[in-house]
Write a protein that holds these residues in place. Structure first.
Motif, PDB file in Angstrom:
ATOM      1  N   SER A 516       0.813  -1.217   0.000  1.00 51.20           N
ATOM      2  CA  SER A 516       0.000   0.000   0.000  1.00 51.20           C
ATOM      3  C   SER A 516       0.849   1.271   0.000  1.00 51.20           C
ATOM      4  CB  SER A 516      -0.918   0.003   1.228  1.00 51.20           C
ATOM      5  OG  SER A 516      -0.139  -0.053   2.426  1.00 51.20           O
ATOM      6  N   GLU A 517       2.143   1.150   0.314  1.00 48.97           N
ATOM      7  CA  GLU A 517       3.018   2.320   0.386  1.00 48.97           C
ATOM      8  C   GLU A 517       3.966   2.434  -0.810  1.00 48.97           C
ATOM      9  OE1 GLU A 517       5.056   2.130   4.092  1.00 48.97           O
ATOM     10  OE2 GLU A 517       3.222   1.918   5.280  1.00 48.97           O
ATOM     11  N   VAL A 518       3.889   1.462  -1.716  1.00 49.37           N
ATOM     12  CA  VAL A 518       4.827   1.467  -2.851  1.00 49.37           C
ATOM     13  C   VAL A 518       4.658   2.720  -3.697  1.00 49.37           C
ATOM     14  CG1 VAL A 518       5.319   0.339  -5.060  1.00 49.37           C
ATOM     15  CG2 VAL A 518       5.195  -1.019  -2.974  1.00 49.37           C
ATOM     16  N   ASP A 519       3.410   3.191  -3.884  1.00 47.71           N
ATOM     17  CA  ASP A 519       3.198   4.336  -4.777  1.00 47.71           C
ATOM     18  C   ASP A 519       3.878   5.609  -4.271  1.00 47.71           C
ATOM     19  OD1 ASP A 519       1.528   4.706  -2.648  1.00 47.71           O
ATOM     20  OD2 ASP A 519      -0.278   5.099  -3.833  1.00 47.71           O
ATOM     21  N   THR A 520       4.199   5.675  -2.964  1.00 49.00           N
ATOM     22  CA  THR A 520       4.892   6.863  -2.446  1.00 49.00           C
ATOM     23  C   THR A 520       6.349   6.906  -2.873  1.00 49.00           C
ATOM     24  OG1 THR A 520       5.533   5.780  -0.367  1.00 49.00           O
ATOM     25  CG2 THR A 520       3.377   6.847  -0.419  1.00 49.00           C
ATOM     26  N   HIS A 521       6.832   5.814  -3.446  1.00 43.21           N
ATOM     27  CA  HIS A 521       8.224   5.750  -3.900  1.00 43.21           C
ATOM     28  C   HIS A 521       8.321   5.805  -5.432  1.00 43.21           C
ATOM     29  CE1 HIS A 521       9.870   4.729   0.090  1.00 43.21           C
ATOM     30  NE2 HIS A 521       8.694   4.135   0.261  1.00 43.21           N
ATOM     31  N   VAL A 522       7.234   6.192  -6.063  1.00 38.60           N
ATOM     32  CA  VAL A 522       7.203   6.267  -7.525  1.00 38.60           C
ATOM     33  C   VAL A 522       7.388   7.719  -7.952  1.00 38.60           C
ATOM     34  CG1 VAL A 522       5.783   5.906  -9.568  1.00 38.60           C
ATOM     35  CG2 VAL A 522       5.730   4.241  -7.697  1.00 38.60           C
ATOM     36  N   PRO A 523       8.302   7.994  -8.881  1.00 48.32           N
ATOM     37  CA  PRO A 523       8.533   9.368  -9.329  1.00 48.32           C
ATOM     38  C   PRO A 523       7.263   9.998  -9.890  1.00 48.32           C
ATOM     39  CG  PRO A 523      10.246   7.898 -10.123  1.00 48.32           C
ATOM     40  CD  PRO A 523       9.183   7.022  -9.543  1.00 48.32           C
ATOM     41  N   GLU A 524       7.182  11.310  -9.801  1.00 50.65           N
ATOM     42  CA  GLU A 524       6.030  12.052 -10.325  1.00 50.65           C
ATOM     43  C   GLU A 524       5.865  11.806 -11.812  1.00 50.65           C
ATOM     44  OE1 GLU A 524       4.971  16.245  -9.623  1.00 50.65           O
ATOM     45  OE2 GLU A 524       6.221  16.033  -7.833  1.00 50.65           O
ATOM     46  N   GLY A 525       4.601  11.680 -12.210  1.00 49.57           N
ATOM     47  CA  GLY A 525       4.313  11.519 -13.631  1.00 49.57           C
ATOM     48  C   GLY A 525       4.370  10.089 -14.123  1.00 49.57           C
ATOM     49  N   VAL A 526       4.744   9.153 -13.242  1.00 49.74           N
ATOM     50  CA  VAL A 526       4.829   7.746 -13.653  1.00 49.74           C
ATOM     51  C   VAL A 526       3.561   7.019 -13.199  1.00 49.74           C
ATOM     52  CG1 VAL A 526       6.071   5.568 -13.402  1.00 49.74           C
ATOM     53  CG2 VAL A 526       7.341   7.725 -13.547  1.00 49.74           C
ATOM     54  N   GLU A 527       2.855   6.412 -14.132  1.00 51.08           N
ATOM     55  CA  GLU A 527       1.662   5.633 -13.804  1.00 51.08           C
ATOM     56  C   GLU A 527       2.090   4.217 -13.449  1.00 51.08           C
ATOM     57  OE1 GLU A 527      -2.517   4.077 -15.851  1.00 51.08           O
ATOM     58  OE2 GLU A 527      -1.228   5.517 -16.927  1.00 51.08           O
ATOM     59  N   ILE A 528       1.570   3.696 -12.345  1.00 47.50           N
ATOM     60  CA  ILE A 528       1.984   2.346 -11.947  1.00 47.50           C
ATOM     61  C   ILE A 528       0.784   1.425 -11.779  1.00 47.50           C
ATOM     62  CG2 ILE A 528       4.065   3.150 -10.789  1.00 47.50           C
ATOM     63  CD1 ILE A 528       2.587   2.483  -8.123  1.00 47.50           C
ATOM     64  N   GLU A 529       1.072   0.141 -11.911  1.00 43.95           N
ATOM     65  CA  GLU A 529       0.108  -0.927 -11.643  1.00 43.95           C
ATOM     66  C   GLU A 529       0.785  -1.855 -10.648  1.00 43.95           C
ATOM     67  OE1 GLU A 529      -1.738  -4.621 -14.141  1.00 43.95           O
ATOM     68  OE2 GLU A 529      -1.850  -2.635 -15.080  1.00 43.95           O
ATOM     69  N   ILE A 530       0.135  -2.138  -9.514  1.00 45.04           N
ATOM     70  CA  ILE A 530       0.768  -2.866  -8.422  1.00 45.04           C
ATOM     71  C   ILE A 530       0.085  -4.211  -8.208  1.00 45.04           C
ATOM     72  CG2 ILE A 530       1.363  -2.799  -5.968  1.00 45.04           C
ATOM     73  CD1 ILE A 530       1.225   0.238  -6.118  1.00 45.04           C
ATOM     74  N   HIS A 531       0.900  -5.262  -8.012  1.00 46.72           N
ATOM     75  CA  HIS A 531       0.381  -6.604  -7.741  1.00 46.72           C
ATOM     76  C   HIS A 531       1.190  -7.245  -6.614  1.00 46.72           C
ATOM     77  CE1 HIS A 531      -2.065  -6.581 -11.393  1.00 46.72           C
ATOM     78  NE2 HIS A 531      -1.002  -6.138 -12.042  1.00 46.72           N
ATOM     79  N   GLU A 532       0.562  -8.163  -5.903  1.00 51.08           N
ATOM     80  CA  GLU A 532       1.260  -9.002  -4.925  1.00 51.08           C
ATOM     81  C   GLU A 532       1.686 -10.271  -5.639  1.00 51.08           C
ATOM     82  OE1 GLU A 532       3.182  -9.465  -1.887  1.00 51.08           O
ATOM     83  OE2 GLU A 532       1.510  -8.194  -1.228  1.00 51.08           O
ATOM     84  N   GLY A 533       2.999 -10.521  -5.711  1.00 48.16           N
ATOM     85  CA  GLY A 533       3.494 -11.697  -6.430  1.00 48.16           C
ATOM     86  C   GLY A 533       3.918 -12.832  -5.524  1.00 48.16           C
TER      87      GLY A 533
END
Length: 545
Positions: A516-533
């Motif tokens: 749930s906190e991974v998106d806070t480490h993504v640079p501005e302007g980058v769209e992400i899709e997150i999964h539990e692997g």
């Protein structure tokens, strides 16, 4: 020459399992006797899997440390503990009968004479395990293969039936493979005759499922004796029962119930009549310390309750047989896809993601390195005319290509060299198109994917950039970031995201930042899709496209 090593046992059993696993669904779909429980292939495979796991437990020990008697007895117990259903329990008794014969003749070299004796003992044990044995079943087929070995002894030269201590391993294995291959041919003929012996098979237009499974297992044994890469003896494919002939001898009971009872002074005779009062298809096998119980009943809890105060009940397994048959009918009536896919994967979340995209998964383990036979089993397990194989690692490509060469159905490799690449390529799979058309689509998709990941360093860096346990970020094979987990994840994503529209982040086992906190480490302007692997080794797998 010494007895075969544990590694040689493991190779042979693994090959037998792979041969059955590759056509397990085919065996399942044949099953109409003694009841249409639809999981004969599953049950036989589970028994072999238990034997392999016992061999894995003993891996690393030398055979002269364990002893052949102790080894075969351990394998017989493992088969008993892992058995499920009529077919699995009968197979476990075949293993037990053979084991008892081998254990009774310590010091004798494993040669055609000893193998024939082991098969004869195994056939007797299998018949003795069934209260009312019927001809035209796997009992008949195995007995015919045992008879085949006995007949062959009369025609073998003395130095081929009884091997001397100076014989090499390769020669020993080839002599055994040759006589077993002939037994397979006789087994196939016995399978083909089963509809003549059982009316229910004749009416349904099928051969006996368990007998066919035994022939497939023995074919794998032969290939295992001949070594890695050896071709399986050809075993004709058997057609599923005609759906217009519903004359199965169905159990009037609902649940296939299996469990283990551990105690002392146990006797199968004591419990057989009481179990038969609760259901049918009753099997109780084992010894005075351990019993394996199988019964079809509407009241599994009552079957278990018979052993209250007698011993400890474990390994309880209950299957809903009408549900199994409904699933089979739906599958057989639905038709097959033109192209299916298998993907090598590690991690519960990744396996789920692949399944959601329609791919079958071949477990890769921590090293993501399945064997050729495991890949071959995966190919044959796909219910499609043609199959694409996504190896998910550059180290798996050669084994995947070999599996495709050995496959009975058309198969080809799509060179995805990471799990995240395999996942994104699979989005383009069209089951209605040919494998060649799909391979072109998936290859094109892979051309637009950049992959990387973040993992903990396994050792200190020789250049002094990071220490063991620090985060290390990769873009392809290049190290692009290192240090703390958060900054390394940010830097690696930033590197991969150049000219990309979206970055996929797949969190692994032990990842130090919550999903749930991974998106806070993504640079501005980058769209992400997150999964539990849930993958081992890698904290995050990354893909940009």
């Amino acid at each position: 020459m010494p007895d075969p090593s544990i590694a040689r046992f493991r190779r042979v059993i693994s090959s037998a399992y792979a041969s059955l696993e590759a056509r397990r669904q085919e065996v399942n779909d044949l099953n109409v006797f003694p009841v249409a429980d639809g999981d004969t292939g599953d049950n036989m495979a589970m028994t072999l899997r238990a034997v392999m796991e016992e061999l894995d437990r003993l891996d690393g020990a030398e055979l002269d440390e364990v002893g052949r008697t102790e080894l075969v007895q351990a394998l017989a117990r493992a088969a008993l503990m892992g058995a499920r259903g009529n077919s699995g329990v009968i197979l476990s008794q075949i293993v037990r009968g053979a084991a008892e014969e081998l254990a009774s003749r310590p010091g004798e070299l494993v040669d055609p004479v000893l193998v024939a004796a082991a098969f004869a003992s195994a056939a007797d044990a299998a018949y003795d395990s069934v209260r009312e044995p019927a001809e035209g079943t796997m009992l008949t087929v195995f007995r015919e293969m045992a008879h085949s070995l006995a007949r062959q002894l009369a025609h073998l030269q003395a130095d081929r039936s009884r091997l001397g201590r100076d014989v090499g391993e390769a020669e020993q294995d080839e002599v055994l493979a040759a006589v077993l291959e002939r037994a397979i041919e006789d087994g196939e003929r016995a399978v083909a005759r089963t509809p003549e012996q059982l009316e229910v098979l004749r009416e349904s237009g099928v051969v006996d499922a368990g007998g066919h499974g035994l022939v497939l297992i023995l074919a794998g044994v032969v290939a295992g004796l001949r070594g890695d890469g050896a071709a399986l003896p050809e075993v004709p494919r058997q057609e599923a029962p005609r759906l217009t002939q519903p004359h199965h001898e169905d159990s009037r009971y609902r649940y296939c119930t299996n469990f283990i009872v551990s105690g002392s002074g146990l006797s199968n005779r004591q419990f057989l009549p009481r179990l038969e009062g609760l259901g049918d298809s009753v099997l109780v096998v084992g010894d005075d310390a351990t019993l394996k119980v199988h019964v079809h009943t509407d009241t599994p809890e009552a079957a278990v309750g018979l052993f209250d105060g007698v011993g400890e009940v474990t390994n309880l397994d209950v299957a809903d047989m009408p549900e199994q048959m409904a699933e089979r009918s739906a599958r057989l009536g639905a038709g097959r896809a033109r192209t299916g896919a298998i993907a090598v994967a590690a991690g519960a979340g990744l396996e789920r993601l692949f399944a959601e995209l329609g791919a079958s998964v071949v477990p890769g383990g921590e090293t993501l390195n399945p064997s050729t036979y495991e890949l071959l089993a995966g190919i044959h397990g796909v219910d499609a005319e043609e199959v694409l194989v996504l190896p998910s690692s550059s180290n798996v490509i050669m084994a995947a290509e070999r599996a495709c060469e050995l496959s009975e159905k058309p198969a080809r490799v799509v060179a995805a060299t990471s799990q995240q690449a395999s996942l994104l390529a699979l989005v383009e799979l069209d089951p209605a198109c040919s494998a060649d058309e799909n391979a072109e689509r998936l290859d094109e998709a892979l051309g637009g994917v950049a992959t990387g990941g973040v993992a903990p360093a396994a050792r200190d860096d020789a250049q002094g950039r990071f220490k063991k346990g620090d985060a290390v970020g990769f873009a392809g094979d290049e190290i692009v970031a290192w240090g703390g987990a958060g900054s390394t994840l940010t830097g690696t994503i930033q590197h991969l995201a150049e000219d990309a529209e979206i970055v996929t982040v797949i969190a692994g086992e032990g990842a130090p930042i919550a999903l749930s906190e991974v998106d806070t480490h993504v640079p501005e302007g980058v769209e992400i899709e997150i999964h539990e692997g849930g993958q081992p080794s890698w904290w995050w797998l990354l893909a940009a496209q």
